[in-house]
Design an enzyme around this catalytic site. Sequence first.
Site, mmCIF file in Angstrom:
data_model
loop_
_atom_site.group_PDB
_atom_site.id
_atom_site.type_symbol
_atom_site.label_atom_id
_atom_site.label_comp_id
_atom_site.label_asym_id
_atom_site.label_seq_id
_atom_site.Cartn_x
_atom_site.Cartn_y
_atom_site.Cartn_z
ATOM 1 N N GLY A 210 0.823 -1.205 0.000
ATOM 2 C CA GLY A 210 0.000 0.000 0.000
ATOM 3 C C GLY A 210 0.850 1.246 0.000
ATOM 4 N N PRO A 212 2.594 4.865 1.041
ATOM 5 C CG PRO A 212 4.392 6.186 0.398
ATOM 6 C CD PRO A 212 3.135 5.577 -0.116
ATOM 7 N N GLY A 213 2.520 5.502 4.550
ATOM 8 C CA GLY A 213 1.744 6.128 5.615
ATOM 9 C C GLY A 213 0.368 5.550 5.840
ATOM 10 C CB THR A 214 -1.708 3.113 4.119
ATOM 11 O OG1 THR A 214 -0.630 2.306 3.655
ATOM 12 C CG2 THR A 214 -2.115 4.091 3.052
ATOM 13 N N GLY A 215 -0.228 2.732 7.281
ATOM 14 C CA GLY A 215 -0.279 1.931 8.496
ATOM 15 C C GLY A 215 0.200 0.498 8.326
ATOM 16 C CE LYS A 216 3.405 0.059 3.232
ATOM 17 N NZ LYS A 216 2.876 1.440 3.162
ATOM 18 C CD GLU A 434 -13.910 4.502 -10.987
ATOM 19 O OE1 GLU A 434 -14.241 3.292 -11.079
ATOM 20 O OE2 GLU A 434 -12.941 4.986 -11.588
ATOM 21 C CG HIS A 437 -16.059 1.739 -14.800
ATOM 22 N ND1 HIS A 437 -15.872 1.357 -16.095
ATOM 23 C CD2 HIS A 437 -15.109 2.682 -14.550
ATOM 24 C CE1 HIS A 437 -14.859 2.050 -16.617
ATOM 25 N NE2 HIS A 437 -14.383 2.862 -15.697
ATOM 26 C CG ASP A 509 -11.657 3.176 -18.163
ATOM 27 O OD1 ASP A 509 -10.954 2.432 -17.461
ATOM 28 O OD2 ASP A 509 -12.470 4.006 -17.701
#
Length: 621
Positions: A210, A212-216, A434, A437, A509
């Site tokens: 994921g 950076p900074g997403t809490g991995k 979106e 889709h 697309d």
Amino acid sequence: MIKTTGNEKEGQPAKRRFNLSITSLITIALLVYVTYRLITGFGPAPKTIPYSEFKNDLNAGQISSVVISDTSINGSMRDGTAFTTVPVLDPGLTKTLEAQKVQITGQLPSNGGILGFLLTWILPLALMVGLWYFFFGRNRGGGNPMGNIFSFGKSKARIITGEQTGVTFKDVGGAGEAITDLKEVTEFLKNPLHFQRLGGKMPKGVLLVGPPGTGKTLLARAAAGEAGVQFFNLSGAEFVEMFVGVGASRVRDLFNQAKKSAPSIIFIDEIDAIGGRRAGVGAMGAHEEREQTLNQLLAEMDGFETSRGVIVMAATNRPEILDPALLRPGRFDRQIMVDLPDRQGRLEIIEIHARQVIRAENVNLEAIAQITPGFSGADLATLVNEAALLASRNGKDVVEMSDFDAAFERVVAGSEHRTRSITTDEKRVIAVHEAGHALIASLMPNADKVRKVTIVPRGRAMGYTMQLPTNDRYVLGERELAARLTVLVGGRVAEDLEFGEVSTGAVDDLAHATDLARKMVTEFGMSPILGPVRLASDMQANYLSQQLGLDARVSQETATLVDTETRRIIEEAVDEARGHLENHRAVLDQLADMLCEHETVDGAQIDALLEKIEFQEPIAV
Ligand code: ADP
Ligand code: ZN
Ligand code: MG
């Protein structure tokens, strides 16, 4: 999917660290100094003078004593200064010395015998070999007898027991799906025997992927805390040290330590620093070191059984550069996506970080979640902290909403990856796209079911629709392919319907749709006009052929037909998409509204929406 046209890179370049510690530098310096001193003798160094000057001084009566050997004459003057000179053949010297009443001492060729020999020859040699070994010689792994000198190559893994990470899943917000996936791992670690009773095998490696900074990193720590096991944490960059071979031995040590204290979690943060694609033959220098480390890691992962209760976790924000060998079964075969949080997720994260903050009544955390699309968990943590700091700097007793607003502005200004902060208009365009889709995918029986649709950006994509099944299908019917095409063009058609124009966001697309339609014509024989013949070239780009991608034997007329047929197939898909969306215009609008508000909508919600609205509306024919 809708994409930005910008070409930004996630993540930061892997840093190389120079961890040659101060202590070892001092040790080396001391050794060099002591050796030098042993060779030259302690005390002030004697002055080297020419023999003629020595002779002059002697005749002037200034010399008080000399020590004569084969190779040197050392001595001191009457004023105490020491000197040394190289003797020349001078038969009259002794007479002159006697005449001047100088004290004469003879010296054997190797005075001190073995000691002198050791000091002047063996010690410097040993020192040089040692230094050379120290800097370059520790590669090629293997047990080596000097391995423990200065304990270089010892793993720097900080042993932290699970309880000591002090973090649990309660401290991670907006990562529900990732946590669900990780629970399998923590359950296993809590009770390995229970799982094996039924013959189940745990994945060896779990890769957290994921931005950076997403809490991995936080998630990995939380997993260890949740399971109550030891957590061994080393970042990829820490393996790759200044000296060749250190990385590989770090890996060995890390695994040994972890196995000793099983059940445990090994966590390799930012694995891309060592796990990048190997260059293959002829790689040199820094690459060589990195590859050795990577090879050692692969070997260790192959060499242990999860039954021992050790699970390897790793995190990266650049999965695409990882060496494919890392992702093979038995290695990091389980991948967990950690995406940027949607509105609800952001609220959870803000609440977690605001737990310790004393807030004024007027602080509305929901409102903060509302205005922070694109923020990562780390950004939100910074925002809350910044607000608290601002308030205390201003001497307040509580943190007020104005502090959060000011903090918000600071974080937005200070972080470069929010330059594309989305305007409300843009957000609406992305949502409509979106929704197009997703609605078509839900409506067409042959299309894959929608799992979720989101306008939370991921990488270059500003929004995306995730369909089930996500794994590859090998045999697809013509109707399924047509449905796929219709879903692909659905985003663009929805934009056209709603705004009367299309945006640049649909480029990907279109590229995919064209590619697919062309394949249907040239590879799958699905065009009734051209019939079931293969027209595509076996090579990606056949330069002999006039038409790139087509077989060299294909005539000009056929090539033109291929283009016409490709266009016809896409246009049919566009028409079909338009029909669906026009018939369900109200659902499209509402879905877009829901996306604007919640940012993420799942498949079940779309079905519910369809059901609700379609019952109230006369179905257009
Ligand atoms: P990553 O490893 O994905 O780059 P980190 O785990 O290092 O991100 O996150 C840095 C900090 O940001 C964490 O220590 C935490 O304070 C905060 N943070 C990030 N994501 C979350 C989250 N989902 N929930 C709570 N806090 C988070
Ligand atoms: Zn799209
Ligand atoms: Mg991290």
